[in-house]
Design an enzyme around this catalytic site. Sequence first.
Site, PDB file in Angstrom:
ATOM      1  N   GLY A 193       0.802  -1.194  -0.027  1.00  0.00           N
ATOM      2  CA  GLY A 193      -0.022  -0.253  -0.001  1.00  0.00           C
ATOM      3  C   GLY A 193       0.927   1.479   0.297  1.00  0.00           C
ATOM      4  CD  GLN A 194       5.181  -0.134   0.346  1.00  0.00           C
ATOM      5  OE1 GLN A 194       4.119  -0.809   0.378  1.00  0.00           O
ATOM      6  NE2 GLN A 194       6.179  -1.086   0.344  1.00  0.00           N
ATOM      7  CB  SER A 248       7.436  -0.320  -2.951  1.00  0.00           C
ATOM      8  OG  SER A 248       6.553  -1.421  -2.900  1.00  0.00           O
ATOM      9  CB  THR A 257      12.738   4.929  -1.212  1.00  0.00           C
ATOM     10  OG1 THR A 257      11.227   4.522  -1.184  1.00  0.00           O
ATOM     11  CG2 THR A 257      13.087   5.783  -2.004  1.00  0.00           C
ATOM     12  N   GLY A 306      13.937   7.218   2.547  1.00  0.00           N
ATOM     13  CA  GLY A 306      12.776   6.707   2.919  1.00  0.00           C
ATOM     14  C   GLY A 306      12.071   7.571   3.897  1.00  0.00           C
ATOM     15  CD  GLU A 321      10.023   2.825   9.881  1.00  0.00           C
ATOM     16  OE1 GLU A 321       9.672   2.293  10.953  1.00  0.00           O
ATOM     17  OE2 GLU A 321      11.052   3.418   9.583  1.00  0.00           O
TER      18      GLU A 321
END
Length: 789
Positions: A500-501, A503, A544, A739, A742
């Site tokens: 869901g991110q 990538s 990433t 990245g 988070e």
Amino acid sequence: MTKLETQELDRDSRAPYREVGRSVPRLEGAAKVTGSAEYIHNLRVPGMLHGKICRSSVAHGRIVGIDSSAALAIEGVHAVITIDEVLTLVANPYYGPAFHDQPILAHGKVRHVGEPVAVVLAADPHVAEEASNLVEIAYEPIEAVFDEVAAARPGAPVIHDVLKPAGMFTDLKYLQGRSGTNVALDARVRRGDVVRGFAESDRIFEHTFRSGKVMHAAFEPIVSVAEMNGHDELTIHSATQSPSFVRSEISRLLGWPENRVRVRTAFLGGGFGAKLYIKLEALVAVCALIVRKPVRIALTMDEQFYTITKHGATVRIKTGVKNDGRMIARQVETFWNGGAYADIGPRVTQKSGFTAAGPYDIEHVALDNFAVYTNEPPAGALRGFGISQVSWAYERQADIIARTLGIDPLDFRRRNILREGRPHVTGTRISNLEIPGVLDLLSDRMEWDRPFDRGTGTIRRGRGLALGLKACISPTTSVAIVHVYGDGSCAVHCGTVDMGQGSDTVMAQVAGEVLGIRAESVQVLHPDTSSTPYDMGTLGSRSTFHMGHAVRMAALSVRAQLLEIAGRAFGVDPTDLACCDAAVVCGDGRRLTLRELMLERFAMQAGNVVGVGSYAPSYEKANPETGQSPDITPFWMLGGAGAEIAVDMETGRINVTKLVNVADVGRAINPSIVERQLIGAAIMQAGFTLFEEMILIDGQVLNASLADYKIPGFLDLPEDLSAAYVEIPHENGPFGAKGVGETGVFSPAPAIANALYDAIGVVVTDLPLTPERVLRAIRKAEGRPMEDD
């Protein structure tokens, strides 16, 4: 970069990239909205049996008997598997990334309520569930311990007789054989002389902050399916964030070479750390091998509360300051409630623990972090990897110090932040980190200098801000393969899991940028250990940076080969060529499409051009006595948040009216994805801040369902919810990126609590900020405590 590409870059320095920096719509968007996207939860295999787990009803006890006769008498039940059957296949049935401490099924005793003891297999999942309730398990209770501070004390009931470090992290090997303690790991950082620092301080502030256990609540449950391939190979289909690790761990348990174990995944319906390492994979593997049939086990949402959680933590923080607001000494003790099994808890303790001084330049620092076993459900990685627990403490205390000294909280932070080139408490110098820029952007988006309405009557208003710092975990490795096929189309093979991110889209953009093709035309193959190369895992905001590097290197290898082919065709030096618009172009205007290049090379639509990229950043292990290292992380992450709230003085209810999430992202490869990551993280953390909490009594979760455990809904969102980022390319990142998955969870909780403090002047030290907890604090401050206080 070739000479021609350099010339193009010089001509348009404002837009040096075509794919990087473009808000490419998510490549899987159409598949998801049409329902054609693959999820392991929907997978069905012919002849498959469903497993239902029989779980412990006590928090700590010896197993004295298991009677499965009533379950086996139910029509349709194929088998009931216990540790006795497992031991016929696996002599040492313990797994884990940090410690080999967790049995496939309870072995001799149970260590938490909800621990798997047996599994019923049946062709019908409803039959399996009915039969699982008939398995009778008798226990001899053992004294339990639930609080992390109490469990760390000498004389506490010991949960594991001996520590058994796994081989994955070599720096934990020294713990082998340690016994008589629940402290799985104690990690320390020392800088300067903290005793001297406190002696030289004008003021000393001491507080204890606590955060409880919460749930990941990914909407796709944890699920795995195992099936035999022939008589000596195994395929595991799993909703996992770490297929490479699963393969290596299953191979180790079975004593098989890795090439006999295949692990594949698909899209994940959320993960947030819950689907890392081994969860159900070992259990479905041994069940399938025992019964020689495919086996599927899927957890209900209720069961996930007993499978993996976020660490509860107690943070004791003592800070010495000068009257001008400069912090000169800080001592932090953090006790991490790891539950019954370590999972990745020792790494959370160590890697997040060394940031417990915050993003601040403090001369004298002592940090002590303890990973502690308790008789609660296991804790592991959850988005942020422990940072939100420590930032809750240091950012709450920052506002208390600032307001006590009469200093604006924003100015207080500006006086103390780490700046470029200064050493972090670990000794690693800060680089490529824009703390001042994040503070400036936060100030601007919060309109910090404007007059602020403080509210009237029973409704009080306040505003607050906070920062959070994280070091990307290291050392880790990522490998990628890029293919150009005979027709000129392109595919990326990598182990990064899209949960869901976004990538898949980002990796396509990286490959597309190097090869001069549109990201939309690149296929990204989902992780399958039989065809995609190694990746440490999709975790810790590393993808990433690490996999992005690997994909870029693989694509550069492909590009070099394509330019060589074109150079021969054009009769020019390959350095005079460039890749753009799905072709290789020459300075004189001649061009060959990728399909034409493949025909040039193979004389037909055939063959492949293949590139491989492998990336592992530099790293130097920290000194175990001092925690010092000149190279502790490949990149730093920084998040900031600002909040405005209104609080009802009669009920304690907080209404967050504005929430701004700000981050240093390096270069945003896909700006819209970055913005959504920050917005999603803010919503998730707002839930953890305001109402999410696992309520445990004697190890039993009292609210183990989404009917009783509230997560944010649309009506809970702030009226003004936004994200912004500082974009200064990281010198070592792929195209300057780093990245961001988070970063958005570090700061919302203390920002909201600091706004509460600003509104009513009351210190609340425990999360979540429920109406009851806030009202109790208000009443206590007014000198009229509630009756049961």
